[in-house]
Design an enzyme around this catalytic site. Sequence first.
Site, PDB file in Angstrom:
ATOM      1  CG  HIS A  74      -0.663   0.467   2.374  1.00 16.08           C
ATOM      2  ND1 HIS A  74      -0.674   1.902   2.901  1.00 16.08           N
ATOM      3  CD2 HIS A  74       0.304  -0.164   3.618  1.00 16.08           C
ATOM      4  CE1 HIS A  74       0.141   2.068   4.111  1.00 16.08           C
ATOM      5  NE2 HIS A  74       0.461   1.038   4.308  1.00 16.08           N
ATOM      6  CB  CYS A  75       1.550   3.816  -1.822  1.00 15.54           C
ATOM      7  SG  CYS A  75       0.325   4.003  -3.064  1.00 15.54           S
ATOM      8  CG  HIS A  76      -1.352   9.698  -0.193  1.00 22.45           C
ATOM      9  ND1 HIS A  76      -1.381   9.786   1.129  1.00 22.45           N
ATOM     10  CD2 HIS A  76      -2.027  10.263  -1.122  1.00 22.45           C
ATOM     11  CE1 HIS A  76      -2.228  10.918   0.932  1.00 22.45           C
ATOM     12  NE2 HIS A  76      -2.462  10.997  -0.202  1.00 22.45           N
ATOM     13  CB  SER A 102      -3.134   3.335  -0.495  1.00 23.01           C
ATOM     14  OG  SER A 102      -2.552   2.065  -1.101  1.00 23.01           O
ATOM     15  CD1 TRP A 103      -2.913   8.119   4.547  1.00 24.43           C
ATOM     16  CD2 TRP A 103      -2.508   6.525   5.829  1.00 24.43           C
ATOM     17  NE1 TRP A 103      -3.076   8.622   5.849  1.00 24.43           N
ATOM     18  CE2 TRP A 103      -2.804   7.554   6.636  1.00 24.43           C
ATOM     19  CE3 TRP A 103      -2.274   5.112   6.422  1.00 24.43           C
ATOM     20  CZ2 TRP A 103      -2.980   7.633   8.237  1.00 24.43           C
ATOM     21  CZ3 TRP A 103      -2.345   5.039   8.034  1.00 24.43           C
ATOM     22  CH2 TRP A 103      -2.607   6.288   8.879  1.00 24.43           C
TER      23      TRP A 103
END
Length: 112
Positions: A74-76, A102-103
């Site tokens: 996951h990322c932003h 994600s985030w």
Amino acid sequence: MATVTYEEIKDLPNHPEKLLVDVRNADEVQATGQIPTSINIPLPNVKEELELSAEDFKSKYGRNKSLENEIIFHCHAGRRAANASAVAEGLGFKNSKSYPGSWTEWAVKEGL
């Protein structure tokens, strides 16, 4: 490319065999916090870190890594996570997935 949902991410504390990797930069993680159970490996370092031996990886991150276990990125907002999942697939990880929400989705659903 395989993906996971918020509900699957929320259930990860019950699945220690699954590895959640946050591929955001360290300053992003420090600014927002992290999803429980995740480890931080910024996208530019994913290939190098996944190439570590299982023993070195466990020593560095405190988590097990194998080509068979599920590894979720996951990322932003999902783009870097998809890129990291493709890198892992290229290295032979058979159960590489990304969390498209994600985030951003996590923070909204968790009220952060």
